[in-house]
Design an enzyme around this catalytic site. Sequence first.
Site, PDB file in Angstrom:
ATOM      1  N   ASN A  23      -7.061  52.933 -23.095  1.00  0.00           N
ATOM      2  CA  ASN A  23      -7.917  53.655 -24.051  1.00  0.00           C
ATOM      3  C   ASN A  23      -8.785  54.682 -23.331  1.00  0.00           C
ATOM      4  OD1 ASN A  23      -7.769  52.806 -27.022  1.00  0.00           O
ATOM      5  ND2 ASN A  23      -7.572  50.853 -25.926  1.00  0.00           N
ATOM      6  N   ARG A 100     -16.757  41.507 -21.412  1.00  0.00           N
ATOM      7  CA  ARG A 100     -17.998  40.771 -21.222  1.00  0.00           C
ATOM      8  C   ARG A 100     -18.900  41.039 -22.421  1.00  0.00           C
ATOM      9  NH1 ARG A 100     -19.437  38.200 -16.771  1.00  0.00           N
ATOM     10  NH2 ARG A 100     -17.519  38.605 -15.635  1.00  0.00           N
ATOM     11  N   LEU A 102     -22.215  41.792 -24.074  1.00  0.00           N
ATOM     12  CA  LEU A 102     -23.492  42.354 -23.641  1.00  0.00           C
ATOM     13  C   LEU A 102     -24.627  41.602 -24.337  1.00  0.00           C
ATOM     14  CD1 LEU A 102     -22.331  46.048 -23.879  1.00  0.00           C
ATOM     15  CD2 LEU A 102     -22.857  44.818 -21.761  1.00  0.00           C
ATOM     16  N   ASN A 116     -17.234  50.488 -29.633  1.00  0.00           N
ATOM     17  CA  ASN A 116     -16.183  49.596 -29.138  1.00  0.00           C
ATOM     18  C   ASN A 116     -14.934  49.787 -29.981  1.00  0.00           C
ATOM     19  OD1 ASN A 116     -15.027  47.402 -27.637  1.00  0.00           O
ATOM     20  ND2 ASN A 116     -15.414  46.043 -29.375  1.00  0.00           N
ATOM     21  N   HIS A 118     -11.620  47.551 -31.222  1.00  0.00           N
ATOM     22  CA  HIS A 118     -11.178  46.154 -31.309  1.00  0.00           C
ATOM     23  C   HIS A 118      -9.809  46.122 -31.986  1.00  0.00           C
ATOM     24  CE1 HIS A 118     -11.538  41.839 -31.523  1.00  0.00           C
ATOM     25  NE2 HIS A 118     -11.076  41.912 -32.758  1.00  0.00           N
ATOM     26  N   GLU A 183      -4.585  52.748 -31.460  1.00  0.00           N
ATOM     27  CA  GLU A 183      -5.902  52.803 -30.800  1.00  0.00           C
ATOM     28  C   GLU A 183      -6.057  54.124 -30.050  1.00  0.00           C
ATOM     29  OE1 GLU A 183      -6.993  49.357 -28.442  1.00  0.00           O
ATOM     30  OE2 GLU A 183      -5.711  48.063 -29.644  1.00  0.00           O
TER      31      GLU A 183
HETATM   32  C1  GRF Z   1      -7.456  47.106 -26.293  1.00  0.00           C
HETATM   33  O1  GRF Z   1      -6.533  46.407 -27.057  1.00  0.00           O
HETATM   34  C2  GRF Z   1      -8.779  47.182 -27.007  1.00  0.00           C
HETATM   35  O2  GRF Z   1      -8.642  47.218 -28.395  1.00  0.00           O
HETATM   36  C3  GRF Z   1      -9.447  45.905 -26.604  1.00  0.00           C
HETATM   37  O3  GRF Z   1      -9.082  45.706 -25.262  1.00  0.00           O
HETATM   38  C4  GRF Z   1      -7.839  46.348 -25.022  1.00  0.00           C
HETATM   39  C5  GRF Z   1      -8.066  47.271 -23.859  1.00  0.00           C
HETATM   40  O4  GRF Z   1      -6.860  47.876 -23.430  1.00  0.00           O
HETATM   41  N1  GRF Z   1     -10.880  45.971 -26.798  1.00  0.00           N
HETATM   42  P1  GRF Z   1      -6.929  49.071 -22.387  1.00  0.00           P
HETATM   43  O5  GRF Z   1      -7.637  48.535 -21.141  1.00  0.00           O
HETATM   44  O6  GRF Z   1      -7.681  50.182 -23.022  1.00  0.00           O
HETATM   45  O7  GRF Z   1      -5.506  49.414 -22.091  1.00  0.00           O
END
Ligand code: GRF
Length: 202
Positions: A23, A100, A102, A116, A118, A183
Site C-alpha cells: 500500500n 501495532r 496505537l 488506516n 483495513h 486497496e
Molecule cells: C493490507 O491488507 C492492509 O489492508 C492491512 O495490512 C495489509 C498491509 O499490506 N492493514 P501491505 O504491507 O500494504 O502490502
Amino acid sequence: MMSAEPVRLAVRLAVLLSGRGSNFEAVLAAQSAGDFPAQIVLVGSDNVNAAGLQTARLAGIATTALARSDFGSKQEHETALHSALEAHDVEVVVLAGYMRLLSADFIARWENRIVNIHPSLLPAYPGLDTHARAIADGAELHGCTVHLVDAGMDTGPILAQSQLTVSPGETPEALAARVLKMEHRLYPKVIADFCERLRATR
Ligand code: GRF
C-alpha cells in the site's frame, strides 16, 4: 498581471508499516505520477526488517526503524515515534499494515490526522484474518475500508470503502489478492482527497 494564487505546499505524510508495504508503494506511485497534494517525508516501522523500509530507502525517503524490544514500555516506544514524526514536520500519519495498536494518548496527539486501510467492509470483521472470516460466514460482499483512526480497533469514522462479490469456492488467499488490488486503487485516492481538504484549510 500575475495572479495572487496562494502557495499550496504538499501535505507532509509519514507512512507506518510493519511488512511488505504494497500500500505504501501504491501511495508512492500516485505521488510520483504527479498532481498529488501530499508528499511522503518519512516511513516508519516497528519491524527493522520490513520490506517497505527498503523500498523507502531506495526511493530516497527518510526512514525510522523502532523495534518495540528496544524500548522499556509502549509509552517510550510511542514517544520515540512521535519525536520522529515531529522532527520531520509530519502532518498526516498513514497506517499501511502497521501491526501495532496505537495508544489513546498517541492518537489524541494526532487527532483526525491518522488514516488506516483495513481489508474488510467495516464495521464487519475488525482485527485479523478478515478474508477467512468473511468466507467462513458465507459473506457475499467483502472489500476494504479507509478510516480515520480512533482509540478503538478499526472503529474510527469511515472515509471510503470499495466492495466486491465473493466468488463461490474462493480461497482466503485469492480473495485477499483481489481485495489488495482494490486497496491499491482506493488508498491513494482517499489520501489525496483527505490532504486536499486539509490543504484548503491552511
Ligand atoms: C493490507 O491488507 C492492509 O489492508 C492491512 O495490512 C495489509 C498491509 O499490506 N492493514 P501491505 O504491507 O500494504 O502490502
